[in-house]
Design an enzyme around this catalytic site. Structure first.
Site, mmCIF file in Angstrom:
data_model
loop_
_atom_site.group_PDB
_atom_site.id
_atom_site.type_symbol
_atom_site.label_atom_id
_atom_site.label_comp_id
_atom_site.label_asym_id
_atom_site.label_seq_id
_atom_site.Cartn_x
_atom_site.Cartn_y
_atom_site.Cartn_z
ATOM 1 N N ASP A 32 0.715 -1.316 0.264
ATOM 2 C CA ASP A 32 0.001 0.066 0.095
ATOM 3 C C ASP A 32 1.073 1.154 0.118
ATOM 4 O O ASP A 32 1.977 1.069 0.141
ATOM 5 C CB ASP A 32 -0.846 0.090 1.159
ATOM 6 C CG ASP A 32 -2.240 0.771 1.052
ATOM 7 O OD1 ASP A 32 -2.467 1.252 0.209
ATOM 8 O OD2 ASP A 32 -2.715 0.970 2.250
ATOM 9 N N HIS A 74 -8.830 8.951 4.370
ATOM 10 C CA HIS A 74 -8.360 7.942 5.364
ATOM 11 C C HIS A 74 -9.047 7.954 6.777
ATOM 12 O O HIS A 74 -9.132 9.068 7.214
ATOM 13 C CB HIS A 74 -6.857 7.657 5.448
ATOM 14 C CG HIS A 74 -6.398 7.540 4.079
ATOM 15 N ND1 HIS A 74 -5.399 8.068 3.397
ATOM 16 C CD2 HIS A 74 -6.785 6.366 3.158
ATOM 17 C CE1 HIS A 74 -4.996 7.513 2.188
ATOM 18 N NE2 HIS A 74 -5.854 6.373 2.099
ATOM 19 N N GLY A 118 -9.954 5.007 1.450
ATOM 20 C CA GLY A 118 -10.246 5.996 2.669
ATOM 21 C C GLY A 118 -11.892 6.058 2.327
ATOM 22 O O GLY A 118 -12.462 7.207 2.644
ATOM 23 N N SER A 172 -14.219 4.323 4.551
ATOM 24 C CA SER A 172 -14.529 3.741 5.842
ATOM 25 C C SER A 172 -15.904 4.411 6.241
ATOM 26 O O SER A 172 -16.876 3.825 6.888
ATOM 27 C CB SER A 172 -13.525 3.658 6.994
ATOM 28 O OG SER A 172 -12.463 2.921 6.599
ATOM 29 N N ASN A 218 -9.965 -0.166 -0.845
ATOM 30 C CA ASN A 218 -8.997 -0.448 0.431
ATOM 31 C C ASN A 218 -9.975 -0.365 1.739
ATOM 32 O O ASN A 218 -10.577 0.490 1.804
ATOM 33 C CB ASN A 218 -8.091 0.619 0.347
ATOM 34 C CG ASN A 218 -6.933 0.412 -0.438
ATOM 35 O OD1 ASN A 218 -7.179 -0.128 -1.673
ATOM 36 N ND2 ASN A 218 -5.754 0.555 -0.193
#
Length: 289
Positions: A80, A177, A208, A210, A229
Protein backbone atom coordinates in the site's frame (compact mmCIF):
# COMPACT_ATOMS: atom_id res chain seq x y z
CA UNK A 1 -3.60 -18.96 -6.15
CA UNK A 2 -1.19 -16.03 -6.17
CA UNK A 3 -1.81 -13.36 -8.82
CA UNK A 4 -0.68 -9.83 -9.48
CA UNK A 5 -3.14 -6.96 -9.41
CA UNK A 6 -3.51 -6.68 -13.17
CA UNK A 7 -4.60 -10.33 -13.28
CA UNK A 8 -6.93 -10.18 -10.31
CA UNK A 9 -8.63 -6.92 -11.32
CA UNK A 10 -9.22 -7.95 -14.93
CA UNK A 11 -12.29 -10.01 -14.03
CA UNK A 12 -13.56 -7.32 -11.65
CA UNK A 13 -13.37 -4.76 -14.45
CA UNK A 14 -15.09 -7.06 -16.92
CA UNK A 15 -17.87 -8.23 -14.57
CA UNK A 16 -18.42 -4.99 -12.64
CA UNK A 17 -17.53 -5.82 -9.06
CA UNK A 18 -14.87 -4.58 -6.62
CA UNK A 19 -12.23 -6.63 -4.85
CA UNK A 20 -11.49 -5.61 -1.26
CA UNK A 21 -7.91 -4.78 -0.37
CA UNK A 22 -7.80 -5.54 3.35
CA UNK A 23 -4.84 -4.09 5.23
CA UNK A 24 -3.38 -7.00 7.20
CA UNK A 25 -1.04 -5.80 9.93
CA UNK A 26 -0.84 -9.08 11.87
CA UNK A 27 -1.15 -12.83 11.39
CA UNK A 28 -4.50 -12.77 13.19
CA UNK A 29 -5.89 -10.35 10.62
CA UNK A 30 -4.36 -12.32 7.73
CA UNK A 31 -5.92 -15.61 8.81
CA UNK A 32 -9.27 -14.05 9.67
CA UNK A 33 -9.52 -12.31 6.31
CA UNK A 34 -8.47 -15.40 4.38
CA UNK A 35 -10.87 -17.67 6.29
CA UNK A 36 -13.81 -15.38 5.55
CA UNK A 37 -12.90 -14.90 1.90
CA UNK A 38 -12.61 -18.65 1.45
CA UNK A 39 -16.04 -19.16 3.05
CA UNK A 40 -17.55 -16.65 0.62
CA UNK A 41 -15.48 -17.71 -2.40
CA UNK A 42 -14.29 -14.13 -2.73
CA UNK A 43 -11.10 -12.97 -4.49
CA UNK A 44 -8.98 -10.83 -2.18
CA UNK A 45 -6.08 -8.40 -2.14
CA UNK A 46 -3.87 -8.60 0.94
CA UNK A 47 -2.65 -5.03 1.39
CA UNK A 48 0.31 -4.21 3.61
CA UNK A 49 1.34 -0.65 4.41
CA UNK A 50 5.10 0.07 4.68
CA UNK A 51 4.61 0.80 8.40
CA UNK A 52 2.97 -2.60 8.84
CA UNK A 53 5.77 -4.25 6.90
CA UNK A 54 8.40 -2.55 9.05
CA UNK A 55 6.57 -3.74 12.18
CA UNK A 56 6.07 -7.35 11.06
CA UNK A 57 9.30 -7.84 9.11
CA UNK A 58 9.78 -9.34 5.67
CA UNK A 59 9.34 -12.90 6.94
CA UNK A 60 5.66 -12.07 7.39
CA UNK A 61 5.39 -11.89 3.60
CA UNK A 62 6.46 -15.53 3.37
CA UNK A 63 3.49 -16.38 5.56
CA UNK A 64 1.19 -14.42 3.24
CA UNK A 65 2.63 -16.09 0.14
CA UNK A 66 2.26 -19.53 1.71
CA UNK A 67 -1.37 -18.85 2.63
CA UNK A 68 -2.11 -17.57 -0.89
CA UNK A 69 -0.45 -20.55 -2.59
CA UNK A 70 -2.45 -22.98 -0.47
CA UNK A 71 -5.76 -21.28 -1.24
CA UNK A 72 -8.03 -21.92 -4.21
CA UNK A 73 -8.91 -18.25 -4.18
CA UNK A 74 -7.29 -15.61 -6.40
CA UNK A 75 -5.02 -13.67 -4.00
CA UNK A 76 -2.83 -10.63 -4.64
CA UNK A 77 -0.20 -9.39 -2.15
CA UNK A 78 -0.02 -5.63 -2.47
CA UNK A 79 2.21 -2.93 -0.97
CA UNK A 80 0.00 0.00 0.00
CA UNK A 81 0.89 3.73 -0.20
CA UNK A 82 4.64 3.76 -0.70
CA UNK A 83 7.62 5.32 -2.40
CA UNK A 84 10.70 4.03 -4.23
CA UNK A 85 12.87 2.37 -1.55
CA UNK A 86 10.11 0.32 0.14
CA UNK A 87 8.84 -0.70 -3.29
CA UNK A 88 12.23 -2.14 -4.25
CA UNK A 89 12.35 -4.09 -0.97
CA UNK A 90 8.77 -5.28 -1.42
CA UNK A 91 9.41 -6.64 -4.91
CA UNK A 92 12.46 -8.52 -3.62
CA UNK A 93 10.35 -9.91 -0.73
CA UNK A 94 7.74 -11.38 -3.08
CA UNK A 95 4.93 -8.83 -3.35
CA UNK A 96 2.94 -9.25 -6.57
CA UNK A 97 1.71 -5.66 -6.66
CA UNK A 98 2.88 -2.26 -5.42
CA UNK A 99 1.41 1.19 -5.10
CA UNK A 100 3.51 4.26 -5.78
CA UNK A 101 1.85 7.22 -4.08
CA UNK A 102 3.26 10.40 -5.54
CA UNK A 103 -0.11 12.15 -5.57
CA UNK A 104 1.15 15.09 -3.50
CA UNK A 105 3.78 15.92 -6.14
CA UNK A 106 3.20 18.07 -9.23
CA UNK A 107 1.61 16.14 -12.10
CA UNK A 108 4.77 15.74 -14.19
CA UNK A 109 6.77 14.46 -11.20
CA UNK A 110 3.99 12.03 -10.31
CA UNK A 111 4.07 10.73 -13.88
CA UNK A 112 7.84 10.40 -13.89
CA UNK A 113 8.15 8.39 -10.65
CA UNK A 114 5.14 6.20 -11.46
CA UNK A 115 6.58 5.41 -14.89
CA UNK A 116 9.93 4.58 -13.28
CA UNK A 117 8.24 2.12 -10.90
CA UNK A 118 6.38 0.50 -13.82
CA UNK A 119 9.65 0.08 -15.70
CA UNK A 120 11.12 -1.69 -12.66
CA UNK A 121 8.11 -3.81 -11.76
CA UNK A 122 6.54 -4.92 -15.03
CA UNK A 123 9.44 -7.06 -16.34
CA UNK A 124 9.27 -8.93 -13.02
CA UNK A 125 5.53 -9.64 -13.30
CA UNK A 126 4.64 -7.15 -10.58
CA UNK A 127 1.74 -4.78 -11.20
CA UNK A 128 1.64 -1.09 -10.28
CA UNK A 129 -1.08 1.13 -8.86
CA UNK A 130 -0.71 4.89 -9.18
CA UNK A 131 -2.69 7.69 -7.59
CA UNK A 132 -3.93 10.96 -9.04
CA UNK A 133 -5.60 13.57 -6.86
CA UNK A 134 -5.41 13.48 -3.08
CA UNK A 135 -7.30 11.56 -0.41
CA UNK A 136 -8.28 13.37 2.79
CA UNK A 137 -7.08 12.36 6.24
CA UNK A 138 -8.54 12.24 9.75
CA UNK A 139 -7.06 12.52 13.24
CA UNK A 140 -5.09 9.43 14.25
CA UNK A 141 -4.73 8.09 10.71
CA UNK A 142 -1.31 6.69 9.79
CA UNK A 143 -1.88 5.86 6.13
CA UNK A 144 -1.27 9.24 4.58
CA UNK A 145 -3.59 11.79 3.05
CA UNK A 146 -3.91 15.55 2.95
CA UNK A 147 -5.90 18.16 4.86
CA UNK A 148 -7.93 18.95 1.76
CA UNK A 149 -9.10 16.77 -1.11
CA UNK A 150 -7.90 17.56 -4.63
CA UNK A 151 -10.35 15.83 -6.97
CA UNK A 152 -8.95 13.84 -9.88
CA UNK A 153 -9.14 15.70 -13.17
CA UNK A 154 -10.45 13.37 -15.94
CA UNK A 155 -8.15 14.87 -18.58
CA UNK A 156 -5.17 14.34 -16.31
CA UNK A 157 -6.32 10.76 -15.61
CA UNK A 158 -6.21 9.95 -19.32
CA UNK A 159 -2.73 11.41 -19.69
CA UNK A 160 -1.49 9.75 -16.50
CA UNK A 161 -2.51 6.24 -17.55
CA UNK A 162 -1.16 6.67 -21.07
CA UNK A 163 2.18 8.13 -19.99
CA UNK A 164 2.92 5.89 -16.99
CA UNK A 165 1.58 2.51 -18.12
CA UNK A 166 0.16 1.87 -14.63
CA UNK A 167 -2.13 -1.13 -14.14
CA UNK A 168 -4.65 0.50 -11.80
CA UNK A 169 -5.45 4.08 -10.84
CA UNK A 170 -6.53 5.34 -7.41
CA UNK A 171 -8.74 8.37 -7.89
CA UNK A 172 -9.89 11.12 -5.52
CA UNK A 173 -13.67 11.56 -5.56
CA UNK A 174 -14.29 12.68 -1.96
CA UNK A 175 -13.03 10.14 0.58
CA UNK A 176 -10.63 10.39 3.53
CA UNK A 177 -8.48 7.83 5.31
CA UNK A 178 -9.37 6.67 8.80
CA UNK A 179 -12.55 6.70 10.89
CA UNK A 180 -14.50 9.89 10.19
CA UNK A 181 -15.15 12.07 13.27
CA UNK A 182 -18.67 12.98 14.32
CA UNK A 183 -20.17 15.59 12.03
CA UNK A 184 -17.95 14.76 9.06
CA UNK A 185 -20.17 13.59 6.21
CA UNK A 186 -18.20 13.36 2.98
CA UNK A 187 -20.05 12.69 -0.23
CA UNK A 188 -18.63 10.92 -3.24
CA UNK A 189 -18.52 12.67 -6.60
CA UNK A 190 -20.24 9.88 -8.48
CA UNK A 191 -20.51 12.00 -11.61
CA UNK A 192 -16.75 12.45 -11.62
CA UNK A 193 -16.24 8.71 -11.18
CA UNK A 194 -18.47 7.96 -14.17
CA UNK A 195 -16.61 10.41 -16.37
CA UNK A 196 -13.19 9.01 -15.45
CA UNK A 197 -14.41 5.42 -15.93
CA UNK A 198 -15.66 6.25 -19.41
CA UNK A 199 -12.28 7.63 -20.43
CA UNK A 200 -9.64 5.29 -18.99
CA UNK A 201 -9.29 1.55 -19.52
CA UNK A 202 -7.47 0.49 -16.34
CA UNK A 203 -9.36 -0.57 -13.19
CA UNK A 204 -10.15 2.24 -10.76
CA UNK A 205 -9.39 2.20 -7.04
CA UNK A 206 -11.13 3.84 -4.09
CA UNK A 207 -9.15 4.63 -0.93
CA UNK A 208 -10.43 5.88 2.40
CA UNK A 209 -14.13 4.99 2.23
CA UNK A 210 -14.57 3.74 5.81
CA UNK A 211 -16.98 6.49 6.82
CA UNK A 212 -19.04 6.68 3.64
CA UNK A 213 -22.57 5.30 3.56
CA UNK A 214 -22.96 1.78 2.17
CA UNK A 215 -25.30 3.17 -0.47
CA UNK A 216 -22.54 5.47 -1.74
CA UNK A 217 -20.02 2.65 -1.89
CA UNK A 218 -22.47 0.36 -3.67
CA UNK A 219 -23.15 3.07 -6.24
CA UNK A 220 -19.41 3.59 -6.75
CA UNK A 221 -19.00 -0.13 -7.45
CA UNK A 222 -21.90 0.03 -9.88
CA UNK A 223 -20.23 2.94 -11.67
CA UNK A 224 -16.90 1.16 -12.06
CA UNK A 225 -14.72 1.06 -8.93
CA UNK A 226 -12.88 -2.29 -9.01
CA UNK A 227 -10.71 -2.19 -5.87
CA UNK A 228 -11.58 -0.72 -2.49
CA UNK A 229 -9.08 -0.39 0.35
CA UNK A 230 -10.34 -1.36 3.81
CA UNK A 231 -8.21 -0.85 6.90
CA UNK A 232 -9.79 1.18 9.68
CA UNK A 233 -13.14 -0.64 9.70
CA UNK A 234 -11.75 -4.13 10.28
CA UNK A 235 -9.07 -3.03 12.75
CA UNK A 236 -11.58 -1.02 14.74
CA UNK A 237 -13.87 -4.06 15.02
CA UNK A 238 -10.95 -6.29 16.04
CA UNK A 239 -9.50 -4.06 18.73
CA UNK A 240 -12.76 -2.74 20.17
CA UNK A 241 -13.67 -6.35 20.97
CA UNK A 242 -10.15 -7.11 22.20
CA UNK A 243 -10.41 -4.28 24.72
CA UNK A 244 -13.42 -6.04 26.23
CA UNK A 245 -11.60 -9.38 26.41
CA UNK A 246 -8.58 -7.77 28.07
CA UNK A 247 -10.71 -6.74 31.05
CA UNK A 248 -10.47 -10.36 32.23
CA UNK A 249 -7.05 -10.51 33.96
CA UNK A 250 -6.97 -14.30 33.81
CA UNK A 251 -6.77 -14.35 30.00
CA UNK A 252 -3.22 -13.96 28.74
CA UNK A 253 -2.60 -16.49 25.95
CA UNK A 254 -2.93 -15.13 22.40
CA UNK A 255 -5.05 -18.13 21.40
CA UNK A 256 -7.46 -17.13 24.20
CA UNK A 257 -7.31 -13.38 23.59
CA UNK A 258 -8.05 -13.21 19.88
CA UNK A 259 -10.88 -15.60 18.86
CA UNK A 260 -13.77 -13.28 19.81
CA UNK A 261 -11.97 -10.30 18.30
CA UNK A 262 -11.30 -12.09 15.02
CA UNK A 263 -14.94 -13.18 14.92
CA UNK A 264 -16.04 -9.54 15.30
CA UNK A 265 -13.63 -8.49 12.58
CA UNK A 266 -14.77 -11.25 10.25
CA UNK A 267 -18.34 -10.00 10.45
CA UNK A 268 -17.15 -6.69 8.99
CA UNK A 269 -14.99 -8.48 6.40
CA UNK A 270 -18.05 -10.42 5.22
CA UNK A 271 -20.16 -7.25 5.09
CA UNK A 272 -17.59 -5.53 2.87
CA UNK A 273 -17.27 -8.53 0.55
CA UNK A 274 -21.02 -8.60 -0.03
CA UNK A 275 -21.25 -4.82 -0.36
CA UNK A 276 -18.59 -4.87 -3.07
CA UNK A 277 -20.37 -7.74 -4.90
CA UNK A 278 -17.19 -9.79 -4.49
CA UNK A 279 -18.80 -12.93 -3.02
CA UNK A 280 -18.80 -16.01 -5.25
CA UNK A 281 -16.61 -14.28 -7.85
CA UNK A 282 -13.68 -16.73 -7.70
CA UNK A 283 -15.57 -18.63 -10.42
CA UNK A 284 -14.30 -16.12 -12.97
CA UNK A 285 -10.70 -17.25 -12.43
CA UNK A 286 -11.05 -21.00 -13.07
CA UNK A 287 -9.10 -20.82 -16.33
CA UNK A 288 -6.10 -19.50 -14.41
CA UNK A 289 -5.84 -22.55 -12.16
Amino acid sequence: MLLNMKEILKAANEHNFAIPAFNIGTGQILNGVMDTCEELNAPVILAIHPNELAFQGESFIKMCIDRANKSKLPVCIHLDHSDWDPIVKAIRAGFTSVMIDASSLPFEENVAITKKVCELAHPLGVSVEGELGTIGTTDGDTEGGTDSIIYTNPDDAVRFVEETGCDALAIAIGTAHGIYPAGMKPELRQDLLSEIKSRVSVPLVLHGGSGNADSEIAEAVKRGINKINISSDIKDALYQRLRITLKDPKIREPFELYPDSVKAMNEVVAEKIRLFQDDDKAKYYTLLV
